[in-house]
Design a protein around this motif. Structure first.
Motif, PDB file in Angstrom:
ATOM      1  N   LYS A  63       0.841  -1.216   0.000  1.00 28.36           N
ATOM      2  CA  LYS A  63       0.000   0.000   0.000  1.00 28.36           C
ATOM      3  C   LYS A  63       0.865   1.251   0.000  1.00 28.36           C
ATOM      4  O   LYS A  63       0.521   2.266  -0.609  1.00 28.36           O
ATOM      5  N   GLN A  64       1.988   1.168   0.700  1.00 31.44           N
ATOM      6  CA  GLN A  64       2.910   2.301   0.733  1.00 31.44           C
ATOM      7  C   GLN A  64       3.410   2.605  -0.682  1.00 31.44           C
ATOM      8  O   GLN A  64       3.449   3.759  -1.112  1.00 31.44           O
TER       9      GLN A  64
ATOM     10  N   LEU B 115       1.953   1.793  -3.451  1.00 31.70           N
ATOM     11  CA  LEU B 115       0.795   2.269  -4.224  1.00 31.70           C
ATOM     12  C   LEU B 115       0.575   3.761  -3.999  1.00 31.70           C
ATOM     13  O   LEU B 115       0.355   4.535  -4.935  1.00 31.70           O
ATOM     14  N   PHE B 116       0.668   4.158  -2.720  1.00 33.27           N
ATOM     15  CA  PHE B 116       0.456   5.568  -2.394  1.00 33.27           C
ATOM     16  C   PHE B 116       1.556   6.445  -2.986  1.00 33.27           C
ATOM     17  O   PHE B 116       1.292   7.527  -3.506  1.00 33.27           O
ATOM     18  N   GLU B 117       2.792   5.949  -2.914  1.00 32.05           N
ATOM     19  CA  GLU B 117       3.902   6.737  -3.461  1.00 32.05           C
ATOM     20  C   GLU B 117       3.752   6.930  -4.973  1.00 32.05           C
ATOM     21  O   GLU B 117       4.026   8.001  -5.507  1.00 32.05           O
ATOM     22  N   GLN B 118       3.288   5.875  -5.646  1.00 28.39           N
ATOM     23  CA  GLN B 118       3.065   5.974  -7.098  1.00 28.39           C
ATOM     24  C   GLN B 118       1.930   6.981  -7.381  1.00 28.39           C
ATOM     25  O   GLN B 118       2.032   7.824  -8.267  1.00 28.39           O
ATOM     26  N   TYR B 119       0.878   6.880  -6.579  1.00 26.02           N
ATOM     27  CA  TYR B 119      -0.261   7.809  -6.731  1.00 26.02           C
ATOM     28  C   TYR B 119       0.215   9.259  -6.534  1.00 26.02           C
ATOM     29  O   TYR B 119      -0.118  10.148  -7.305  1.00 26.02           O
TER      30      TYR B 119
ATOM     31  N   ARG C 137       3.271  10.524  -6.841  1.00 25.76           N
ATOM     32  CA  ARG C 137       4.152  10.970  -7.941  1.00 25.76           C
ATOM     33  C   ARG C 137       3.313  11.422  -9.129  1.00 25.76           C
ATOM     34  O   ARG C 137       3.538  12.477  -9.709  1.00 25.76           O
ATOM     35  N   ARG C 138       2.323  10.593  -9.462  1.00 21.12           N
ATOM     36  CA  ARG C 138       1.474  10.931 -10.618  1.00 21.12           C
ATOM     37  C   ARG C 138       0.623  12.162 -10.343  1.00 21.12           C
ATOM     38  O   ARG C 138       0.310  12.926 -11.245  1.00 21.12           O
ATOM     39  N   THR C 139       0.234  12.329  -9.079  1.00 24.16           N
ATOM     40  CA  THR C 139      -0.551  13.522  -8.731  1.00 24.16           C
ATOM     41  C   THR C 139       0.258  14.783  -9.043  1.00 24.16           C
ATOM     42  O   THR C 139      -0.272  15.751  -9.597  1.00 24.16           O
ATOM     43  N   HIS C 140       1.535  14.766  -8.695  1.00 27.83           N
ATOM     44  CA  HIS C 140       2.387  15.917  -9.001  1.00 27.83           C
ATOM     45  C   HIS C 140       2.475  16.138 -10.510  1.00 27.83           C
ATOM     46  O   HIS C 140       2.379  17.282 -10.978  1.00 27.83           O
TER      47      HIS C 140
ATOM     48  N   ALA D 280      -0.725  17.279  -1.883  1.00 28.49           N
ATOM     49  CA  ALA D 280      -0.409  17.506  -3.299  1.00 28.49           C
ATOM     50  C   ALA D 280      -1.665  17.734  -4.146  1.00 28.49           C
ATOM     51  O   ALA D 280      -1.857  18.810  -4.716  1.00 28.49           O
TER      52      ALA D 280
ATOM     53  N   PRO E  45      -1.376   9.610   4.288  1.00 30.55           N
ATOM     54  CA  PRO E  45      -1.985   9.307   2.984  1.00 30.55           C
ATOM     55  C   PRO E  45      -3.498   9.548   2.999  1.00 30.55           C
ATOM     56  O   PRO E  45      -4.072  10.012   2.015  1.00 30.55           O
TER      57      PRO E  45
ATOM     58  N   GLU F 184      -4.245  13.096   2.356  1.00 29.42           N
ATOM     59  CA  GLU F 184      -4.022  13.420   0.942  1.00 29.42           C
ATOM     60  C   GLU F 184      -5.280  13.077   0.121  1.00 29.42           C
ATOM     61  O   GLU F 184      -5.757  13.883  -0.669  1.00 29.42           O
ATOM     62  N   ILE F 185      -5.834  11.893   0.361  1.00 27.54           N
ATOM     63  CA  ILE F 185      -7.020  11.448  -0.392  1.00 27.54           C
ATOM     64  C   ILE F 185      -8.240  12.289  -0.013  1.00 27.54           C
ATOM     65  O   ILE F 185      -8.950  12.817  -0.884  1.00 27.54           O
TER      66      ILE F 185
END
Lengths: 228, 251
Positions: A5-6, A8-12, A14-17, A79, A113, A116-117
Motif C-alpha cells: 500500500k505504501q 501504491l500511495f507513493e506511485q499515486y 508521484r502521478r498527482t504531481h 499535493a 496518505p 491526501e485522499i
C-alpha cells in the motif's frame, strides 16, 4: 500501512504531481492567453505598458499574498488538493475551511496518505459544486438577479464569511481554547487600535497563525507530543 | 454594438465556458483518481462518500455568495469574464478590488460600463490574471519539493503525524482569530478609534453561527445523531445568514 500500500500511495503521489503540474501549466497558458484571444475578437490588444505598471502598483501586494497562501496552505491540503485549490481559487472563504471540515469529519491527520485522499476529494467536490452553482446561476442570471440582489437578502450575503468563521470557531475553539484565546484577544486589540489593518485581514493571518502555532508547540512540548 | 453587448456575446460565453469546462474536467479527474486510490489504500468508502456529501453541502452557500460577486462585476465587465474569474483561481474578496484598481491603472478612472473600452477591458483581464496566478506558479514549480521537505506522507510509515497536524490546526485557528478580531475591530473602531459605531452585524452573525454549531455538536455527540455532522457547517451558516436578514432590519 503495509509495503504494498505504501508503494501504491507513493506511485499515486508521484502521478498527482505530474498531473497537477500539467493541469496548472495548461490553466496558466489559458488564463494568460485568453485576454489576447478576446482582444482579437474585440479588435484591441492589451496595453502591456499599463499592465506592467499596474502590476507594479497593485500586483506586488498580491504576489506576496499568493506566496504566503502557497506556503501556508500547501501542507494543509497536500499535493492533489493543493494543485486543485490553487487552480480553482477561493481558498480562504471556501476551499481551506471545506478541506479542514472534511478532514475533521472523518478524523484524519495532516501529513498522512488518508489526508491526501480526503483533502483531494473535498477540494475536487467543492470545485465542481462551485462551478455547477455558478453555471446554473449565470444561466438563470436574469430571473435570479432581483431575488439575489434584493435589499432584504443583502445582509445575508454580506455576512457569508462571518457565518462561516463563526461556525468554524465553535468547532475549533472548544477543542483548543488554550491556543485560541491569546491570538483572538491580540487580533481584536490590534484591529481596535489600528483599524486601518481591517482592510488587510488576509495578511494578518500570518502573525495570528504564527502565534497560534507557537502556542501549539508549547502545548505539544508540555504534553510530550500528545495533544493540540 | 456597445462594449457591454460585446462582452456578453456568445463568443465570450464560448471562450470562458470552454476554460471552465476544462477546469471542471480536471476536478472530476482528480476526484475519481483520489476515490479509486482511497479504495485501493483501504480507506472506508462510506467515509469517502461522507466527505463528498459534506464538501458539497458545505460549498453550496458560499457558492451563492460567489455568484453575487459575478453579478456585482457583470455590470461593468459583462457576465462571462467574472464567471470565468470566479470559477478559476479567482477569489471573491480579490476580484472586485483588483478589477477596480486595474481600471484605475489603465486610465478608466473607475470600473464602469460607461467608461469601459476594448483595450481597457483586455488590459484589466490580463492584469487580473497576472496578479493572482502566483500560487499556481509556485505550486507548479515548488510544491513537490516543498511537500517532500515537509515530509508529506512521511507519517504513512509510522502512522504518527507528529507536530505537523497540530501546526495545521493551529494555523487554522489563527486564521479564524484574525477574521473574528477584524469584526470586533470593525465594530469598535471601524468609524474612528473607540467610537463603537461600526457594524455589529458580522459579530452577531458569527455568534449565531457558533450557537447553532454548538447545537449540531450536541446533537451529534450527545444524541448520537452522527449524520448531522455532515450538514453542521452548511446548517449553521444558513441559520446565521437568515439571522442577518432579521438583525439587518434593526442594525
Amino acid at each position: 500501512m503495509n509495503e504494498e500500500k505504501q508503494a501504491l500511495f507513493e506511485q499515486y503521489n508521484r502521478r498527482t504531481h505530474t498531473f497537477g503540474r500539467i493541469a496548472s501549466v495548461i490553466t496558466l497558458v489559458l488564463l494568460l492567453g485568453v485576454p489576447f484571444v478576446i482582444g482579437g475578437y474585440l479588435g484591441a490588444a492589451p496595453d502591456l505598458g499599463a499592465a506592467a505598471s499596474g502590476f507594479l502598483a497593485i500586483g506586488l501586494v498580491w504576489f506576496v499574498s499568493c506566496i504566503a497562501e502557497w506556503l501556508i496552505y500547501t501542507p494543509m491540503l497536500g499535493a492533489g488538493g493543493g494543485y486543485l485549490a490553487f487552480i480553482t481559487g477561493n481558498l480562504i472563504n471556501m476551499k481551506i475551511p471545506c478541506a479542514v471540515n472534511a478532514r475533521d469529519i472523518v478524523g484524519v491527520k495532516a501529513g498522512t496518505p488518508e489526508n491526501e485522499i480526503i483533502s483531494t476529494l473535498s477540494i475536487a467536490t467543492s470545485s465542481l459544486v462551485t462551478i455547477l452553482v455558478l453555471a446554473i446561476g449565470v444561466a438563470l442570471l436574469i430571473p435570479l438577479q432581483p431575488l439575489l440582489q434584493s435589499p432584504a437578502l443583502a445582509p445575508a450575503f454580506d455576512n457569508v464569511v462571518p457565518a462561516l468563521f463563526g461556525a468554524m470557531a465553535y468547532k475549533y475553539f472548544r477543542k483548543s481554547l488554550d491556543i485560541a484565546v491569546l491570538p483572538f484577544l491580540l487580533m481584536s486589540l490590534l484591529f481596535i487600535l489600528v483599524p486601518s489593518l481591517i482592510g488587510s485581514t488576509s495578511f494578518m493571518i500570518l502573525p495570528s497563525g504564527a502565534l497560534a502555532i507557537g502556542l501549539a508547540w508549547l502545548k505539544y512540548k508540555k504534553t510530550g507530543g500528545a495533544a493540540a | 454594438m456597445s462594449i457591454l453587448s460585446q462582452l456578453n456575446s456568445p463568443f465570450m460565453y464560448i471562450v470562458c465556458g470552454a476554460i471552465i469546462l476544462f477546469i471542471a474536467l480536471v476536478s472530476l479527474f482528480f476526484l475519481i483518481r483520489a476515490y479509486r486510490a482511497g479504495k485501493a489504500l483501504g480507506i472506508d468508502t462510506t467515509k469517502m462518500k461522507r466527505v463528498i456529501a459534506a464538501s458539497a453541502t458545505f460549498t453550496l452557500l458560499p457558492s451563492v455568495g460567489i455568484l453575487l460577486g459575478v453579478i456585482a462585476l457583470s455590470g461593468s465587465l459583462g457576465t462571462p469574464w467574472p464567471w470565468l474569474r470566479l470559477s478559476v483561481i479567482g477569489a471573491l474578496h480579490y476580484e472586485t478590488q483588483v478589477a477596480t484598481a486595474a481600471a484605475e491603472q489603465v486610465g478608466l478612472g473607475s470600473l464602469s460600463a460607461s467608461s469601459m473600452t476594448a483595450t481597457g477591458f483586455v488590459t484589466i483581464c490580463l492584469l487580473m490574471s497576472l496578479c493572482i496566478m502566483w500560487g499556481m506558479v509556485f505550486s507548479t514549480l515548488f510544491s513537490k519539493r516543498y511537500l517532500k521537505k515537509l515530509g508529506s506522507g512521511g507519517g504513512a510509515k509510522s502512522g504518527v503525524p507528529g507536530f505537523g497536524d497540530s501546526a495545521m490546526t493551529a494555523m487554522f485557528i489563527g486564521l479564524i482569530c484574525a477574521y473574528l478580531g477584524s469584526y470586533i475591530g470593525g465594530f469598535v473602531s471601524g468609524n474612528g478609534r473607540f467610537t463603537f459605531s461600526g457594524s455589529w452585524l458580522p459579530i452577531a452573525v458569527a455568534l449565531v453561527a457558533s450557537l447553532v454549531m454548538a447545537l449540531f455538536v450536541w446533537l451529534s455527540e450527545k444524541k448520537q445523531l452522527a449524520w448531522v455532522e455532515s450538514f453542521s457547517i452548511a446548517g449553521s451558516m444558513l441559520l446565521a445568514m437568515a439571522s442577518a436578514v432579521l438583525l439587518g432590519g434593526i442594525s
